[in-house]
Design a protein around this motif. Structure first.
Motif, PDB file in Angstrom:
ATOM      1  N   TYR A 121       0.870  -1.178   0.000  1.00  0.00           N
ATOM      2  CA  TYR A 121       0.000   0.000   0.000  1.00  0.00           C
ATOM      3  C   TYR A 121       0.906   1.226   0.000  1.00  0.00           C
ATOM      4  O   TYR A 121       1.758   1.380   0.883  1.00  0.00           O
ATOM      5  N   LEU A 122       0.731   2.109  -0.999  1.00  0.00           N
ATOM      6  CA  LEU A 122       1.582   3.293  -1.137  1.00  0.00           C
ATOM      7  C   LEU A 122       0.941   4.519  -0.497  1.00  0.00           C
ATOM      8  O   LEU A 122      -0.275   4.578  -0.301  1.00  0.00           O
ATOM      9  N   GLN A 123       1.780   5.506  -0.180  1.00  0.00           N
ATOM     10  CA  GLN A 123       1.301   6.750   0.420  1.00  0.00           C
ATOM     11  C   GLN A 123       0.296   7.461  -0.493  1.00  0.00           C
ATOM     12  O   GLN A 123      -0.565   8.201  -0.034  1.00  0.00           O
ATOM     13  N   THR A 124       0.402   7.221  -1.803  1.00  0.00           N
ATOM     14  CA  THR A 124      -0.492   7.880  -2.761  1.00  0.00           C
ATOM     15  C   THR A 124      -1.902   7.296  -2.746  1.00  0.00           C
ATOM     16  O   THR A 124      -2.808   7.837  -3.379  1.00  0.00           O
ATOM     17  N   GLY A 125      -2.073   6.159  -2.049  1.00  0.00           N
ATOM     18  CA  GLY A 125      -3.374   5.500  -2.023  1.00  0.00           C
ATOM     19  C   GLY A 125      -3.439   4.286  -2.930  1.00  0.00           C
ATOM     20  O   GLY A 125      -4.389   3.511  -2.885  1.00  0.00           O
ATOM     21  N   GLU A 126      -2.414   4.114  -3.775  1.00  0.00           N
ATOM     22  CA  GLU A 126      -2.379   2.931  -4.635  1.00  0.00           C
ATOM     23  C   GLU A 126      -2.028   1.703  -3.802  1.00  0.00           C
ATOM     24  O   GLU A 126      -1.216   1.777  -2.878  1.00  0.00           O
ATOM     25  N   TYR A 127      -2.640   0.584  -4.152  1.00  0.00           N
ATOM     26  CA  TYR A 127      -2.296  -0.660  -3.453  1.00  0.00           C
ATOM     27  C   TYR A 127      -2.483  -1.838  -4.390  1.00  0.00           C
ATOM     28  O   TYR A 127      -3.168  -1.743  -5.406  1.00  0.00           O
ATOM     29  N   LYS A 128      -1.856  -2.946  -4.035  1.00  0.00           N
ATOM     30  CA  LYS A 128      -1.990  -4.169  -4.824  1.00  0.00           C
ATOM     31  C   LYS A 128      -1.990  -5.350  -3.873  1.00  0.00           C
ATOM     32  O   LYS A 128      -1.168  -5.412  -2.952  1.00  0.00           O
ATOM     33  N   LEU A 129      -2.942  -6.259  -4.076  1.00  0.00           N
ATOM     34  CA  LEU A 129      -3.029  -7.464  -3.277  1.00  0.00           C
ATOM     35  C   LEU A 129      -2.783  -8.673  -4.167  1.00  0.00           C
ATOM     36  O   LEU A 129      -3.270  -8.731  -5.291  1.00  0.00           O
ATOM     37  N   PHE A 130      -2.010  -9.624  -3.658  1.00  0.00           N
ATOM     38  CA  PHE A 130      -1.695 -10.819  -4.427  1.00  0.00           C
ATOM     39  C   PHE A 130      -2.555 -11.982  -3.972  1.00  0.00           C
ATOM     40  O   PHE A 130      -2.776 -12.171  -2.774  1.00  0.00           O
ATOM     41  N   GLU A 131      -3.023 -12.759  -4.935  1.00  0.00           N
ATOM     42  CA  GLU A 131      -3.678 -14.016  -4.603  1.00  0.00           C
ATOM     43  C   GLU A 131      -2.596 -15.073  -4.584  1.00  0.00           C
ATOM     44  O   GLU A 131      -2.068 -15.466  -5.609  1.00  0.00           O
ATOM     45  N   ALA A 132      -2.292 -15.535  -3.373  1.00  0.00           N
ATOM     46  CA  ALA A 132      -1.199 -16.495  -3.226  1.00  0.00           C
ATOM     47  C   ALA A 132      -1.757 -17.906  -3.077  1.00  0.00           C
ATOM     48  O   ALA A 132      -2.946 -18.111  -2.946  1.00  0.00           O
TER      49      ALA A 132
END
Length: 276
Positions: free
Chosen positions: A116-127
Motif C-alpha cells: 500500500y503506497l502513500q499515494t493511495g495505490e495498493y496491490k493485493l496478491f492471490e497467493a
C-alpha cells in the motif's frame, strides 16, 4: 485522554481519525464531531451493547498513513485498517496483521499479501492457499531485506518457520511497484547477484529442479571492483538518480489521483518545491 464524549462518543487518534465500535458497528470518522454518527467507513460488530472502552484499539503513524488494529468487544479476530490522510480514504487490510514493514523512502508499507503506497495505490496478491482479502494462509513473517547497490531495487524476504517457505518480494523504487512474489524452500545469493532457488516436492524424486535468476542484488564488494562510470550521470551517482526519477513519478501519480483534498494539493506543492 483520547475519549471524546457526546451523543456519539469516540476515540481520538492523533487528532486525525476518530474511531468507535458502539451502537452495533465499527465507525471511522475524520471529523471530531459528536453530533453525527456518520463516518467515512463503517462495518458491523458482533456485540451492539459494548461501551467505548470495551474495544481494544492500537494505531501507528507511518508517513501519511495511519494503521489501525481493532478488536471489538467479545470478538476473537483483530481487524486491520489503513487510513490515508492524503486521500482521506479507509481500506480494511487484514493482511498487515500477519507482518508489515515500511517501504524505503517513505513510499508506504509492504506485507505478505501485497503493498500500500502513500499515494493511495495498493496491490493485493492471490497467493497459494490464500485469497486477496485475507492474505496468505502461510504464516509469513518478515525476515530481512536486501538492497541492491544501484539503489533502485529492494528484496523483502518473508519466512514461514513451520512450512519452511520463503517468500521473495522484489520492490522497485523508481516504478514504485512490487513484482509478483516468488515462493521457495531454499535460496542462495551469490556475490554477483545470481540467485538460486529450490522448491521441495511432495513425493520422492530423482530430479530436483532449481531456478537460477540474474538479479541486481550483488554485494557491495563485488560492485566496488567494477570500473567506475565517468560520464555525467555516473558522477551524480545511481542512488541519487533513482531518488530523483522516483520523485518525478510520485508527482505524476499525485496529479493523476482522482480524489480531491486540501492535503493532497499541499503534498503536491511540497513535492514540486522540493524537487526543484
Amino acid at each position: 485522554d483520547q475519549m471524546i464524549n457526546g451523543k456519539y462518543p469516540h476515540m481520538n487518534i492523533l487528532d486525525t481519525v476518530f474511531v468507535e465500535t458502539i451502537g452495533g458497528d465499527l465507525t471511522i470518522k475524520i471529523e471530531n464531531n459528536t453530533q453525527s454518527g456518520q463516518g467515512i467507513y463503517s462495518e458491523s460488530v458482533s456485540d451492539s451493547t459494548q461501551s467505548l472502552t470495551d474495544a481494544e484499539i492500537h494505531y501507528a503513524k507511518v508517513g501519511s498513513l495511519i494503521l489501525l488494529k481493532i478488536l471489538p468487544y467479545r470478538e476473537d479476530s483483530y481487524r486491520y485498517f489503513v487510513y490515508n490522510t492524503l486521500t482521506e480514504a479507509v481500506l480494511r487490510l487484514d493482511a498487515i496483521g500477519q507482518s508489515c514493514v515500511q517501504l524505503p523512502e517513505d513510499h508506504g508499507i509492504i506485507f505478505p499479501g501485497g503493498y500500500y503506497l502513500q499515494t493511495g495505490e495498493y496491490k493485493l496478491f492471490e497467493a497459494n492457499n490464500g485469497d486477496a482479502s485475507s492474505g496468505n494462509k502461510k504464516n509469513l513473517k518478515f525476515k530481512r531485506k536486501i538492497v541492491s547497490p544501484n539503489g533502485e531495487d529492494v528484496l523483502f524476504l518473508f519466512y514461514d518457520r513451520d512450512l519452511g517457505v520463503t517468500g521473495l518480494f522484489p520492490y522497485n523504487l523508481i516504478k514504485k511497484q512490487l513484482a509478483n512474489p516468488i515462493y521457495c524452500n531454499g535460496m542462495a545469493l551469490a556475490e554477483n547477484g545470481r540467485l538460486v532457488l529450490f522448491s521441495a516436492q511432495s513425493e520422492a524424486s530423482r530430479i530436483h529442479p532449481m531456478q537460477i535468476w540474474h538479479t541486481p542484488y550483488a554485494s557491495a564488494e563485488y560492485v566496488s571492483e567494477l570500473p567506475e562510470s565517468t560520464n555525467f550521470y555516473g558522477k551524480i551517482g545511481n542512488k541519487e538518480l533513482v531518488r530523483g526519477i522516483s520523485d518525478l513519478y510520485s508527482i505524476t501519480r499525485l496529479i493523476d489521483n482522482q480524489s480531491v483534498s486540501q492535503k493532497l494539493y499541499e503534498e503536491l506543492a511540497d513535492n514540486t518545491s522540493r524537487l526543484f
